[in-house]
Design an enzyme around this catalytic site. Structure first.
Site, mmCIF file in Angstrom:
data_model
loop_
_atom_site.group_PDB
_atom_site.id
_atom_site.type_symbol
_atom_site.label_atom_id
_atom_site.label_comp_id
_atom_site.label_asym_id
_atom_site.label_seq_id
_atom_site.Cartn_x
_atom_site.Cartn_y
_atom_site.Cartn_z
ATOM 1 N N MET A 24 24.312 8.275 1.158
ATOM 2 C CA MET A 24 24.234 9.571 1.824
ATOM 3 C C MET A 24 24.567 9.440 3.303
ATOM 4 O O MET A 24 25.202 10.317 3.888
ATOM 5 C CB MET A 24 22.838 10.180 1.630
ATOM 6 C CG MET A 24 22.725 11.605 2.124
ATOM 7 S SD MET A 24 23.949 12.705 1.362
ATOM 8 C CE MET A 24 23.002 13.375 0.001
ATOM 9 N N LYS A 61 -17.364 -0.478 6.760
ATOM 10 C CA LYS A 61 -17.850 -1.499 5.842
ATOM 11 C C LYS A 61 -19.372 -1.455 5.719
ATOM 12 O O LYS A 61 -19.922 -1.584 4.620
ATOM 13 C CB LYS A 61 -17.399 -2.880 6.336
ATOM 14 C CG LYS A 61 -17.609 -3.983 5.329
ATOM 15 C CD LYS A 61 -16.919 -5.270 5.758
ATOM 16 C CE LYS A 61 -17.072 -6.335 4.683
ATOM 17 N NZ LYS A 61 -16.367 -7.580 5.035
ATOM 18 N N GLU A 100 0.816 -1.227 0.000
ATOM 19 C CA GLU A 100 0.000 0.000 0.000
ATOM 20 C C GLU A 100 0.847 1.273 0.000
ATOM 21 O O GLU A 100 0.401 2.319 -0.468
ATOM 22 C CB GLU A 100 -0.965 0.004 1.189
ATOM 23 C CG GLU A 100 -2.098 -1.018 1.065
ATOM 24 C CD GLU A 100 -1.730 -2.388 1.617
ATOM 25 O OE1 GLU A 100 -0.536 -2.629 1.911
ATOM 26 O OE2 GLU A 100 -2.639 -3.230 1.755
ATOM 27 N N PHE A 158 -11.302 -7.145 14.594
ATOM 28 C CA PHE A 158 -10.272 -7.635 13.679
ATOM 29 C C PHE A 158 -9.933 -6.568 12.637
ATOM 30 O O PHE A 158 -10.810 -6.025 11.982
ATOM 31 C CB PHE A 158 -10.739 -8.921 12.984
ATOM 32 C CG PHE A 158 -9.709 -9.442 12.011
ATOM 33 C CD1 PHE A 158 -8.458 -9.859 12.449
ATOM 34 C CD2 PHE A 158 -9.980 -9.485 10.645
ATOM 35 C CE1 PHE A 158 -7.502 -10.320 11.556
ATOM 36 C CE2 PHE A 158 -9.028 -9.946 9.745
ATOM 37 C CZ PHE A 158 -7.786 -10.365 10.207
ATOM 38 N N GLN A 159 -8.656 -6.281 12.513
ATOM 39 C CA GLN A 159 -8.152 -5.277 11.571
ATOM 40 C C GLN A 159 -8.732 -3.887 11.788
ATOM 41 O O GLN A 159 -8.869 -3.110 10.858
ATOM 42 C CB GLN A 159 -8.347 -5.735 10.118
ATOM 43 C CG GLN A 159 -7.494 -6.962 9.816
ATOM 44 C CD GLN A 159 -7.345 -7.254 8.339
ATOM 45 O OE1 GLN A 159 -8.235 -6.979 7.549
ATOM 46 N NE2 GLN A 159 -6.203 -7.828 7.968
HETATM 47 C C1 LIG Z 1 12.552 5.450 4.519
HETATM 48 C C2 LIG Z 1 13.850 6.074 4.839
HETATM 49 N N1 LIG Z 1 14.694 5.466 5.712
HETATM 50 C C3 LIG Z 1 15.891 6.030 5.981
HETATM 51 C C4 LIG Z 1 16.273 7.187 5.399
HETATM 52 C C5 LIG Z 1 17.622 7.820 5.720
HETATM 53 N N2 LIG Z 1 18.464 7.880 4.516
HETATM 54 C C6 LIG Z 1 18.587 8.987 3.758
HETATM 55 S S1 LIG Z 1 19.559 8.777 2.426
HETATM 56 C C7 LIG Z 1 19.876 7.175 2.843
HETATM 57 C C8 LIG Z 1 20.765 6.323 2.006
HETATM 58 C C9 LIG Z 1 20.171 6.025 0.702
HETATM 59 O O1 LIG Z 1 20.940 4.983 0.107
HETATM 60 P P1 LIG Z 1 20.727 4.624 -1.400
HETATM 61 O O2 LIG Z 1 19.295 4.411 -1.675
HETATM 62 O O3 LIG Z 1 21.645 3.533 -1.771
HETATM 63 O O4 LIG Z 1 21.141 5.981 -2.140
HETATM 64 P P2 LIG Z 1 22.587 6.665 -2.221
HETATM 65 O O5 LIG Z 1 22.652 7.687 -1.125
HETATM 66 O O6 LIG Z 1 23.625 5.604 -2.050
HETATM 67 O O7 LIG Z 1 22.625 7.310 -3.559
HETATM 68 C C10 LIG Z 1 19.207 6.837 4.022
HETATM 69 C C11 LIG Z 1 19.301 5.523 4.686
HETATM 70 C C12 LIG Z 1 15.349 7.808 4.520
HETATM 71 N N3 LIG Z 1 15.600 8.974 3.927
HETATM 72 N N4 LIG Z 1 14.170 7.217 4.238
#
Ligand SMILES: Cc1ncc(C[n+]2csc(CCOP(=O)(O)OP(=O)(O)O)c2C)c(N)n1
Ligand SMILES: [Mg+2]
Lengths: 173, 568
Positions: free
Chosen positions: B472, B161, B49, B111-112
């Site tokens: 990042m 529902k 979802e 439920f749910q």
């Molecule tokens: C749902 C979620 N969890 C954690 C983060 C924290 N976060 C920001 S950038 C990043 C790394 C992203 O890694 P990747 O998708 O490999 O992209 P890259 O930075 O390597 O280009 C994380 C874990 C986030 N922004 N969103």
């Protein structure tokens, strides 16, 4: 500088409407000093009086954020304008009988009324500005306050100007 | 005529012009699904979802119309939450419809059952719990109206529902008209005059162009304004494309990973004209040192944004197109050559030194991929980015010429956003070339939606910028946590095989020379194509203004690496 800002919001009486107002204050970190809710001249519309301690910028955003809520019909800022502000309080003092006459004299100065008496306590009610309620409490405190409750202020602008409730189109839904 | 509540749902959607909805069925929403056949609406079955919410969001951002996501009660509804919060932060118009347990058992932990309106209250513009069939139609109409009016945003309608099942006498014309939500009172002429006076006497004005330019369709007006007043235009991440990147007055992106000269120009400007942007902390850095020399004009459709982060001299309430139209008639034409010369000087001095123009070192940098992708698609693709380093590289190297040509999660920074958002965008823009740019990490968060692409026969291209890290976060560890790479090295499946397992095309690129061929092959393929770009693993995004720092305090790319290609 933080000062008390008073707002009156008219709100559609819908499930969760009050929840939205409170949630907004929680989320934005606005500090509610007091919140009262009651009915109005218009069925289906409640009136919330809110007192917030904040600086001027935050106060502006409080109003703008309240106005964003769909259930909020209008918001009036009564800070620094001629307004009636009234509060009600019940004060239960634990006073021995010999000190009662003294306390009753003081209460009469505040036009506080005795509403209940027991062997150990005396309960008075007071209506007035928050300052007046504060002052009464100061006076009673040395005798011993066993229990106290105050409603928080209700506010309304003075004079002929009316905070008319403008009902929204789809309100009956 | 007699209708069930379920039918009223679809009648309302058809009435709103909805052609596509994204959803996933379950017990509490089954009556609604059962009534779907017979209505001219295409239902896209998602794999999670969260994907449905991002698809509705992507659809909305690509089209400007309201996107629709549907889920069942409980876990179906809670799975929408990330997508709703994402749409809320970026003001994306969306209506989410969820099923709820019968009103007879509401509040009994049936439920749910989840108190989902309680959950979504702070992350929606407004939400509703509907327990009566006859309320469904007017509520949905109001929901659509609220979603798209004023500052747009997600609206959630939770329908029990029994309300879906009940039959009632349906008269679509009856019912009250929808409530309008707060209408902003446009600022009076005196405020416009004050703003115009500030603009006229500014020597070093700068436009900060935000999402509001895109949202209000103000691009042409902005070009006219910039040209008339000689005002350079810097853009927020979500504003990219709102002003053509190739325009001589275009400065590029501001903020944490903005171009160095843009941030310097902000600090030197004597007037900032903020158009439909909200001075996010990723844009301002440290507030106490932000643009202290500049007067500020803030054009905003949401009055609660005024003076939130940055105190402004003139606030203009209204949308950006309205404000520009009003200002254009009031401001004087001025060339401001000295200011342009000063900016050119800053630019020459501090421009991001393009990795892509370095002599080949045999190594593949993400910047190569994004630059070449821009060149090969002639800058005309709709790019949907995920969150991380690749998102910033895209913003730096893919030059956007048109509004709504970049879709990205700015405010919430939601990993996993890109693929589903691109699927949603596909339905809004059937003829445009669409590229997902995602990291190896974020792609895996919603990679299950590849299956949706296969089932629905959708064509999007996916560029995975595969650096083997949650890049990042690794970069922050490198800069601020003494290179302790805790929980950031990332093992991924073979993305080529993963694509193939879905019956889709998968390609791999590990040398710069291979980019062109792979991009051509992906563009030619009729099915969704995944290209696994194996890029330099420990590259970082430069320049970088560390969080809560002065915009001038940028971390620059260390030059030895540039010159020798040696490891940093
Ligand atoms: C749902 C979620 N969890 C954690 C983060 C924290 N976060 C920001 S950038 C990043 C790394 C992203 O890694 P990747 O998708 O490999 O992209 P890259 O930075 O390597 O280009 C994380 C874990 C986030 N922004 N969103
Ligand atoms: Mg990565």
């Amino acid at each position: 500088m933080k000062v008390a800002h008073t707002y009156v919001a008219t709100v559609e009486d819908r499930p969760g409407a009050l929840n939205r107002v409170v949630s907004l204050f929680r989320r934005r970190g606005f500090n509610i000093a007091s919140l009262t809710v009651g009915t109005t001249e218009c069925p289906g519309v409640s009136r919330i009086t809110l007192v917030v301690n904040s600086d001027a910028d935050t106060a502006g955003r409080v109003k703008a954020n309240l106005e964003k809520l769909v259930d909020v019909l209008q918001v009036q800022d009564l800070t620094g304008v001629a307004a009636l502000t009234r509060e009600y309080a019940l004060v239960k003092a634990s006073v021995p009988p010999e000190k009662r006459p003294e306390l009753l004299r003081l209460c009469s100065v505040f036009r506080a009324r005795v509403v209940d008496v027991s062997p150990a306590t005396l309960t008075v009610e007071i209506t007035g500005t928050p300052d007046k309620v504060d002052a009464l409490l100061e006076v009673v405190r040395p005798y011993g306050i066993a229990e106290m409750v105050r409603t928080g202020p209700l506010a309304m602008g003075r004079g002929a100007e009316v905070n008319e409730i403008k009902v929204q189109a789809g309100m009956a839904a | 005529m007699k209708r069930t509540g379920s039918q009223a749902i679809w009648e309302a959607l058809v009435g709103e012009g909805v052609e596509t909805v994204f959803g996933y069925p379950g017990g509490a929403i089954m009556p609604a699904y059962d009534a779907l056949p017979g209505y001219p609406i295409r239902h896209v079955l998602v794999r999670h979802e969260q994907g449905a919410a991002h698809m509705a969001d992507g659809y909305a951002r690509a089209s400007g119309k309201v996107g629709v996501a549907i889920a069942t009660s409980g876990p179906g509804a809670t799975n929408l939450v990330t997508g709703i919060a994402t749409a809320m932060m970026d003001s994306s118009p969306m209506v989410c419809i969820t099923g709820q347990v019968s009103s007879l058992v509401l509040g009994t932990d049936a439920f749910q059952e989840t108190d989902i309106t309680g959950v979504t209250l702070p992350i929606t513009k407004h939400n509703y719990l509907v327990t009566r069939a006859e309320d469904i139609y007017p509520t949905l109409r109001e929901a659509f109206h609220l979603a798209r009016s004023g500052r747009p945003g997600p609206v959630h309608v939770d329908i029990t529902k029994d309300a879906q099942q009940a039959a009632f006498e349906f008269h679509p014309g009856d019912g009250p008209p929808p409530r309008s939500g707060r209408k902003v009172r446009p600022s009076p002429p005196v405020d416009l005059d004050r703003a115009a006076a500030l603009i006229d006497c500014a020597e070093r004005p700068l436009v900060l162009s935000g999402h509001g330019i895109v949202r209000s369709g103000a691009t042409e007006l902005l070009v006219e304004f910039a040209e008339k007043t000689g005002t350079p235009v810097a853009s927020t991440l979500l504003g990219l494309g709102g002003f053509p990147a190739s325009h001589p007055l275009s400065m590029g992106m501001m903020g944490m990973h903005g171009e160095a000269w843009v941030n310097k120009a902000i600090q030197e400007a004597d007037l900032l004209i903020a158009l439909g942007m909200r001075f996010d902390d990723r844009v301002t850095g440290k507030l106490s040192t932000y643009a202290v020399n500049a007067r500020k004009i803030h054009v905003e459709i949401d009055p609660s944004e005024i003076n939130k982060n940055v105190k402004v001299d003139v606030a203009l309430m209204g949308d950006a197109a309205w404000a520009l139209r009003e200002l254009l008639g009031r401001v004087r034409s001025r060339p401001r050559a000295a200011w342009h010369a000063r900016i050119a000087e800053m630019k020459g001095d501090t421009a991001v030194r393009d990795i892509q123009s370095l002599p080949p070192s045999g190594r593949l940098f993400a910047a190569h991929v994004l630059h070449d992708l821009w060149r090969l698609t002639a800058g005309r693709a709709l790019v949907v980015t995920d969150v991380g380093q690749h998102q910033m590289w895209e913003a730096q190297y893919y030059k956007h010429e048109r509004p709504r040509s970049l879709i990205t999660s700015g405010g919430l920074g939601t990993m996993g956003f890109a693929l589903p958002a691109a699927i949603g965008a596909r339905f809004a823009r059937p003829d445009d070339e669409i590229w997902v740019v995602a990291g190896d990490g974020g792609f895996q968060m919603t990679a299950c939606e590849l299956s949706t692409c296969a089932q629905e026969n959708l064509k999007v291209n996916v560029a995975i910028i595969n650096n083997g890290y949650l890049g990042m976060v690794r970069q922050w560890q490198e800069f601020f946590y003494s290179r302790r790479y805790v929980a950031t090295p990332l093992l991924s499946p073979d993305f080529v095989k993963l694509a193939e397992a879905h019956g889709l095309l998968g390609l791999r690129v590990s040398k710069r020379e291979e980019i062109e061929g792979a991009v051509a092959q992906a563009r030619k393929a009729t099915c969704t194509t995944v290209v696994d770009f194996r890029v330099e693993q420990e590259d970082s995004v430069y320049p970088m203004v560390p969080a809560n720092s002065d915009l001038r305090d940028m971390i620059r790319r260390p030059s030895p690496m540039l010159e020798t290609g040696a490891d940093p």
